[in-house]
Design an enzyme around this catalytic site. Structure first.
Site, PDB file in Angstrom:
ATOM      1  N   VAL A   1     -12.748 124.824 202.331  1.00  0.00           N
ATOM      2  CA  VAL A   1     -13.777 125.508 203.119  1.00  0.00           C
ATOM      3  C   VAL A   1     -13.129 126.773 203.661  1.00  0.00           C
ATOM      4  O   VAL A   1     -12.434 126.765 204.670  1.00  0.00           O
ATOM      5  CB  VAL A   1     -14.287 124.591 204.251  1.00  0.00           C
ATOM      6  CG1 VAL A   1     -15.359 125.291 205.070  1.00  0.00           C
ATOM      7  CG2 VAL A   1     -14.839 123.291 203.661  1.00  0.00           C
TER       8      VAL A   1
ATOM      9  N   ASP B   1      -8.186 126.932 205.399  1.00  0.00           N
ATOM     10  CA  ASP B   1      -9.104 125.835 205.120  1.00  0.00           C
ATOM     11  C   ASP B   1      -9.676 125.354 206.450  1.00  0.00           C
ATOM     12  O   ASP B   1      -8.961 124.757 207.273  1.00  0.00           O
ATOM     13  CB  ASP B   1      -8.338 124.703 204.400  1.00  0.00           C
ATOM     14  CG  ASP B   1      -9.272 123.612 203.904  1.00  0.00           C
ATOM     15  OD1 ASP B   1     -10.413 123.513 204.412  1.00  0.00           O
ATOM     16  OD2 ASP B   1      -8.848 122.857 202.999  1.00  0.00           O
ATOM     17  N   HIS B   2     -10.941 125.612 206.632  1.00  0.00           N
ATOM     18  CA  HIS B   2     -11.564 125.296 207.927  1.00  0.00           C
ATOM     19  C   HIS B   2     -11.626 123.788 208.180  1.00  0.00           C
ATOM     20  O   HIS B   2     -11.866 123.342 209.301  1.00  0.00           O
ATOM     21  CB  HIS B   2     -12.972 125.892 207.965  1.00  0.00           C
ATOM     22  CG  HIS B   2     -13.447 126.227 209.351  1.00  0.00           C
ATOM     23  ND1 HIS B   2     -12.835 125.758 210.484  1.00  0.00           N
ATOM     24  CD2 HIS B   2     -14.472 126.996 209.776  1.00  0.00           C
ATOM     25  CE1 HIS B   2     -13.476 126.207 211.556  1.00  0.00           C
ATOM     26  NE2 HIS B   2     -14.474 126.971 211.152  1.00  0.00           N
ATOM     27  N   ARG B   3     -11.390 122.993 207.137  1.00  0.00           N
ATOM     28  CA  ARG B   3     -11.356 121.544 207.356  1.00  0.00           C
ATOM     29  C   ARG B   3     -10.090 121.147 208.112  1.00  0.00           C
ATOM     30  O   ARG B   3     -10.050 120.139 208.808  1.00  0.00           O
ATOM     31  CB  ARG B   3     -11.384 120.802 206.018  1.00  0.00           C
ATOM     32  CG  ARG B   3     -12.653 121.026 205.226  1.00  0.00           C
ATOM     33  CD  ARG B   3     -12.534 120.414 203.851  1.00  0.00           C
ATOM     34  NE  ARG B   3     -11.364 120.884 203.134  1.00  0.00           N
ATOM     35  CZ  ARG B   3     -10.862 120.313 202.036  1.00  0.00           C
ATOM     36  NH1 ARG B   3     -11.428 119.228 201.551  1.00  0.00           N
ATOM     37  NH2 ARG B   3      -9.807 120.814 201.440  1.00  0.00           N
TER      38      ARG B   3
END
Ligand code: CAO
Length: 529
Positions: free
Chosen positions: A325, A501-503
């Site tokens: 993400v 990575d926004h996760r």
């Protein structure tokens, strides 16, 4: 009796692409037994008589030639024309005599008919994409002759009469326009023609109750909507459609045909793929595949295969693009003092045989920022249940080579000084460009830097080198006027873009990481703190 491959013209070594029957199956005369395909066309091999399939002598993918036996079958006597009737049918064929329901052949008039392209409306650049018949082939009313395609739609040209093809005036790829000659038919005209589809000359004179002969099937399907084609045994599609289905990995037996008599069209295959790919799955809607466009229709083209590095890179990048993400945070670092420091070291570095570009300084500062923000030096487990922190700092950097992008890794970058980092970067990028990198020198990275500073640009959004969770893009540093509260002063500004990575990382954390990195590069003495 053994059924053999009929005369297939110039074609040699044609491939068996479909077997339409199974042992024990009852077939009517003219039912398709197998489908063969040459480079140019596919062709159904029909049952010469009604009967039962005894043994199939070929397999999918076999290469066959005219005269090769493909299948053994037993001719049925019940309901079939006896030898005399069969001879009458043969005679009828030879003389274009139309057998009728009472079994008594009567002479039919034959006439040469030119089938030309009808009005195609506004369509431009119409070309033939499929020729479904060959010279000498018998056709029934509505049998497909040719498929043409414009930039917007494809159009089937069916046979308006039953008869025999005496000339095929076009080939696949030919450009055509309204009234272009497509096919010449020796058409059979009988009193019935005007009101009902003509029974092909090869149909049995006396129709057995079961199985239904193909002509009767044709007549039925003209009056009633076409039955969807649902069994592997009876796939009804032309060569171009079969080719498309093979390219897309679609089993035509699972596609419903919307063409005449259930014929599967290209659009049916495309809609099938679209439906399948957009049907929500557990992970959300899937993505429809790209279609292969024939660009040569629009102008000259060259095709070059991708190098293995590019092909593998494409797969990795796509995987990362789909899983990670991505968010990219941009910033401009004031590196005026660092640049002054770097310039001051030039002679000393040259004497030490080192070329000091901004990159080793950026790498050094990144390691310090990673030590302070360990979630950037981590990986998510594939189940997205935990974050794996790495205590090592192996920093990858993108190298542009003629074969594509390569990412060598500087091991334990934290334990190395700027000179040593510069040497490692020079050594590894040289090895990458001369194809001398060892596999170990491309593994184990925990964070990546992609520097386009030497090339130019003011910013870009790098793709995270998964399973890492962050990558720093470095653009070209430039002198810009910066307001110091009293005046505009010239400052050296380095634009950077951090994709993450926004996760694994939230926006505030990314903001803090970037600010920290900016301070380290703004005042390199901070590295000592
Ligand atoms: N701004 C301005 N100038 C820069 C700069 C920057 N950010 N970074 C480097 N330069 C200058 C260097 O100082 C050097 O100048 P001099 O020749 O005057 O000394 C010149 O640009 C060339 O540098 P370099 O390319 O030889 O060395 P590097 O350390 O900057 O980079 C490497 C090494 C291997 C990263 C680079 O050669 C390379 O391949 N870059 C492309 C990476 C890439 O393709 N990234 C995109 C990947 S897609 O995500």
């Amino acid at each position: 009796m053994d059924v053999t491959i009929p005369d297939i013209g110039d074609a040699e070594d044609v491939e068996v692409i479909e077997i339409c029957v199974v042992p024990g199956e009852t077939v009517a005369a003219n039912d398709a037994l197998i489908v063969i395909e040459s480079d140019k066309a596919s062709m159904e091999v029909p049952a010469p008589v009604a009967g039962t399939v005894d043994k199939i002598l070929v397999a999918l993918g076999d290469v066959v030639n005219a005269g090769d036996a493909i299948l053994r079958m037993e001719e049925t006597s019940n309901g079939e024309p006896d030898a005399a009737e069969a001879r009458a049918v043969e005679a009828a064929e030879a003389e274009h005599v139309q057998p009728v329901a009472d079994g008594a052949p009567r002479a039919a008039e034959t006439e040469r008919v030119e089938i030309r392209l009808p009005d195609v409306g506004e369509a431009e650049n119409v070309s033939v994409i499929e020729v479904a018949v060959a010279e000498g082939q018998a056709v029934a009313v509505d049998d497909l002759l040719v498929v043409v395609e414009s930039e917007k739609a494809s159009m089937e040209i069916p046979s308006p009469f039953a008869g025999t093809v005496v000339q095929v005036a076009v080939g696949e790829g030919d450009d055509v326009e309204e009234a272009s000659l497509l096919v010449v038919l020796e058409a059979v005209r009988t009193a019935d023609v005007a009101t009902a589809p003509t029974i092909p000359t090869t149909a049995p004179a006396t129709e057995p109750a079961e199985p239904v002969p193909p002509a009767a099937k044709a007549a039925q399907s003209i009056e009633t909507p076409p039955e969807p084609v649902t069994t592997t045994a009876k796939v009804y599609a032309g060569p171009a459609v079969r080719r498309l289905a093979r390219e897309l990995g679609v089993d035509l037996a699972t596609v419903n045909g919307s063409g005449a008599r259930g014929r599967i069209l290209k659009d049916d295959v495309k809609s099938f793929v679209k439906r399948t790919m957009t049907t929500p799955t557990e992970g959300g809607p899937a993505i429809a595949p790209m279609e292969l466009v024939d660009f040569s229709r629009f102008g000259e083209i060259d095709v070059a295969p991708l190098s293995r590095i590019r092909a593998r890179g494409a797969v990795n990048l796509h995987r990362s693009w789909q899983h990670v993400v991505h968010v990219t945070q941009h910033d401009d670092f004031d590196v005026t003092d660092l640049e002054a420091f770097r310039s001051s070291l030039k002679d000393e570095a040259a004497a030490a045989g080192v070329k000091l570009t901004p990159l080793p300084f950026v790498m050094k500062a990144c390691v310090r920022a990673l030590q302070r923000h360990p979630q950037f030096n981590a990986s998510l487990d594939p189940g997205v249940t935990s974050l794996i922190f790495k205590r090592y700092h192996h920093i990858g950097f993108a190298v542009d080579t003629e074969d594509g992008l390569v990412v060598p890794v500087v091991r334990d970058a934290g334990g190395k000084g700027v000179y040593e980092l510069a040497r490692e970067i020079a050594r590894l990028s040289e090895a990458a460009r001369t194809k001398k990198l060892k596999p170990d020198e491309m593994r184990g990275g925990s964070f990546t830097i992609s520097s386009l500073g030497a090339v130019g640009g003011t910013g870009f959004t790098p793709i995270v080198n998964a399973p890492e969770v962050a990558i720093l893009g470095v653009a070209r540093l430039d002198t810009r006027p910066v307001w110091d509260g009293a005046a505009f002063v010239p400052r050296k500004i380095l634009p950077v873009s951090l994709s993450y990575d926004h996760r694994a990382i939230n926006g505030a954390e990314a903001g803090r990481f970037v600010v920290d990195l900016g301070q380290l590069l703004g005042d390199f003495r901070r590295l000592a703190l």
